[in-house]
Design a protein around this motif. Structure first.
Motif, PDB file in Angstrom:
ATOM      1  N   LYS A  35      -6.278   1.264   5.258  1.00 45.82           N
ATOM      2  CA  LYS A  35      -5.553   0.180   5.930  1.00 45.82           C
ATOM      3  C   LYS A  35      -4.062   0.512   6.000  1.00 45.82           C
ATOM      4  O   LYS A  35      -3.507   1.082   5.073  1.00 45.82           O
ATOM      5  N   SER A  36      -3.454   0.094   7.086  1.00 45.20           N
ATOM      6  CA  SER A  36      -2.008   0.267   7.234  1.00 45.20           C
ATOM      7  C   SER A  36      -1.507  -0.560   8.401  1.00 45.20           C
ATOM      8  O   SER A  36      -2.158  -0.639   9.431  1.00 45.20           O
ATOM      9  N   LYS A  37      -0.372  -1.185   8.209  1.00 47.94           N
ATOM     10  CA  LYS A  37       0.273  -1.884   9.323  1.00 47.94           C
ATOM     11  C   LYS A  37       1.507  -1.119   9.787  1.00 47.94           C
ATOM     12  O   LYS A  37       1.921  -1.232  10.913  1.00 47.94           O
ATOM     13  N   GLY A  39       1.968   2.260   9.514  1.00 47.07           N
ATOM     14  CA  GLY A  39       1.713   3.635   9.945  1.00 47.07           C
ATOM     15  C   GLY A  39       2.273   4.694   9.016  1.00 47.07           C
ATOM     16  O   GLY A  39       2.494   5.820   9.426  1.00 47.07           O
ATOM     17  N   GLY A  40       2.506   4.332   7.771  1.00 40.32           N
ATOM     18  CA  GLY A  40       2.961   5.328   6.791  1.00 40.32           C
ATOM     19  C   GLY A  40       4.448   5.307   6.526  1.00 40.32           C
ATOM     20  O   GLY A  40       5.005   6.305   6.083  1.00 40.32           O
ATOM     21  N   CYS A  41       5.116   4.180   6.778  1.00 40.80           N
ATOM     22  CA  CYS A  41       6.586   4.091   6.582  1.00 40.80           C
ATOM     23  C   CYS A  41       6.970   3.395   5.283  1.00 40.80           C
ATOM     24  O   CYS A  41       8.145   3.028   5.120  1.00 40.80           O
ATOM     25  N   ALA A  42       6.039   3.148   4.409  1.00 41.44           N
ATOM     26  CA  ALA A  42       6.308   2.504   3.116  1.00 41.44           C
ATOM     27  C   ALA A  42       6.919   1.114   3.272  1.00 41.44           C
ATOM     28  O   ALA A  42       7.845   0.764   2.550  1.00 41.44           O
ATOM     29  N   SER A  43       6.400   0.333   4.218  1.00 39.34           N
ATOM     30  CA  SER A  43       6.933  -1.024   4.354  1.00 39.34           C
ATOM     31  C   SER A  43       5.859  -2.102   4.300  1.00 39.34           C
ATOM     32  O   SER A  43       6.197  -3.266   4.107  1.00 39.34           O
ATOM     33  N   CYS A  44       4.575  -1.754   4.498  1.00 40.54           N
ATOM     34  CA  CYS A  44       3.545  -2.809   4.512  1.00 40.54           C
ATOM     35  C   CYS A  44       2.842  -2.956   3.162  1.00 40.54           C
ATOM     36  O   CYS A  44       2.418  -4.043   2.801  1.00 40.54           O
ATOM     37  N   GLY A  45       2.664  -1.880   2.451  1.00 37.56           N
ATOM     38  CA  GLY A  45       1.981  -1.932   1.163  1.00 37.56           C
ATOM     39  C   GLY A  45       0.466  -2.017   1.270  1.00 37.56           C
ATOM     40  O   GLY A  45      -0.217  -2.304   0.294  1.00 37.56           O
ATOM     41  N   ASP A  46      -0.087  -1.774   2.454  1.00 32.06           N
ATOM     42  CA  ASP A  46      -1.539  -1.881   2.647  1.00 32.06           C
ATOM     43  C   ASP A  46      -2.302  -0.619   2.247  1.00 32.06           C
ATOM     44  O   ASP A  46      -3.501  -0.661   2.061  1.00 32.06           O
ATOM     45  N   CYS A  47      -1.630   0.502   2.145  1.00 36.21           N
ATOM     46  CA  CYS A  47      -2.332   1.777   1.971  1.00 36.21           C
ATOM     47  C   CYS A  47      -2.562   2.109   0.499  1.00 36.21           C
ATOM     48  O   CYS A  47      -2.778   3.269   0.165  1.00 36.21           O
ATOM     49  N   ILE A  48      -2.580   1.108  -0.345  1.00 37.64           N
ATOM     50  CA  ILE A  48      -2.749   1.318  -1.782  1.00 37.64           C
ATOM     51  C   ILE A  48      -4.091   1.979  -2.084  1.00 37.64           C
ATOM     52  O   ILE A  48      -5.114   1.653  -1.479  1.00 37.64           O
ATOM     53  N   ARG A  79      -1.105   3.623  -6.239  1.00 36.21           N
ATOM     54  CA  ARG A  79      -0.028   4.307  -5.510  1.00 36.21           C
ATOM     55  C   ARG A  79      -0.174   3.996  -4.039  1.00 36.21           C
ATOM     56  O   ARG A  79      -1.268   3.689  -3.559  1.00 36.21           O
ATOM     57  N   LEU A  80       0.955   4.098  -3.322  1.00 37.09           N
ATOM     58  CA  LEU A  80       0.893   4.018  -1.865  1.00 37.09           C
ATOM     59  C   LEU A  80       0.486   5.393  -1.362  1.00 37.09           C
ATOM     60  O   LEU A  80       1.187   6.375  -1.629  1.00 37.09           O
ATOM     61  N   SER A  81      -0.623   5.471  -0.651  1.00 36.21           N
ATOM     62  CA  SER A  81      -1.090   6.791  -0.220  1.00 36.21           C
ATOM     63  C   SER A  81      -0.115   7.441   0.753  1.00 36.21           C
ATOM     64  O   SER A  81      -0.032   8.663   0.825  1.00 36.21           O
ATOM     65  N   CYS A  82       0.678   6.637   1.472  1.00 33.46           N
ATOM     66  CA  CYS A  82       1.627   7.230   2.436  1.00 33.46           C
ATOM     67  C   CYS A  82       2.820   7.862   1.746  1.00 33.46           C
ATOM     68  O   CYS A  82       3.568   8.609   2.377  1.00 33.46           O
ATOM     69  N   GLN A  83       3.016   7.567   0.467  1.00 33.55           N
ATOM     70  CA  GLN A  83       4.150   8.128  -0.271  1.00 33.55           C
ATOM     71  C   GLN A  83       3.699   9.131  -1.322  1.00 33.55           C
ATOM     72  O   GLN A  83       4.513   9.642  -2.089  1.00 33.55           O
TER      73      GLN A  83
HETATM   74  S1  FES Z   1       1.084   2.712   5.231  1.00 34.27           S
HETATM   75 FE1  FES Z   1       2.340   0.959   5.031  1.00 34.27          FE
HETATM   76  S2  FES Z   1       3.065   1.192   3.029  1.00 34.27           S
HETATM   77 FE2  FES Z   1       1.856   2.925   3.253  1.00 34.27          FE
END
Ligand code: FES
Length: 154
Positions: A35-37, A39-48, A79-83
């Motif tokens: 899940k992601s809103k 797109g990997g910018c560390a702002s939604c917190g959905d990619c846990i 962890r946030l997978s995008c980070q």
């Molecule tokens: S994709 Fe949104 S915080 Fe990681």
């Protein structure tokens, strides 16, 4: 470029990932639904995701990640997978993401079925209304009866 094995729960599949890209990007490329809103910018917190093992093979959490998740990785193992970047073998649990596409598809299917039912009801109602409607021609006025006698008397 070194590749490292990531075991993904609950499926148990092993994906080879590189050190240079985020776990989010590489898991998405491997076909896993994350899940992601943002797109990997560390702002939604959905990619846990939850790190089951190998947390010593991860990069340090970024400032943005700490702001979203807090500094409690040692308790939650999230962890946030995008980070997250990987430098050795790890095991992750993405079970919280696994049912997301199925749930969404089910919700879309259900709303379409409801919309179809409403349309069907309206159509049936329209047919009933048309059947019961009395068609009046000529504006509903009754035409006068024609007779030759009326004209002859005038
Ligand atoms: S994709 Fe949104 S915080 Fe990681």
């Amino acid at each position: 470029m070194n590749k490292h094995p990531v075991t993904v729960w609950p499926s148990g599949k092993v994906v080879e990932v590189s050190e240079n890209e985020s776990l989010y990007t590489q898991l998405k490329e491997a076909g896993f639904g994350i899940k992601s809103k943002c797109g990997g910018c560390a702002s939604c917190g959905d990619c846990i995701l939850v790190i089951k093992s190998g947390d010593e093979n991860l990069n340090e959490p970024s400032f943005e990640e700490k702001q979203l998740l807090g500094n409690v990785f040692h308790l939650t193992k999230e962890r946030l997978s995008c980070q997250t970047k990987v430098s050795g073998a790890i095991t992750v649990d993405i079970s919280m993401h696994a049912d997301a596409p199925a749930k969404k598809a089910k919700a879309v299917r259900r709303s379409r079925e409801e919309a179809d039912k409403v349309l069907e009801d309206r159509r049936a109602e329209g047919v009933e209304k048309r059947k019961n409607k009395v068609h009046k021609l000529g504006g509903g006025k009754k035409p006068k009866a024609f007779s030759f006698h009326d004209e002859e008397e005038k």
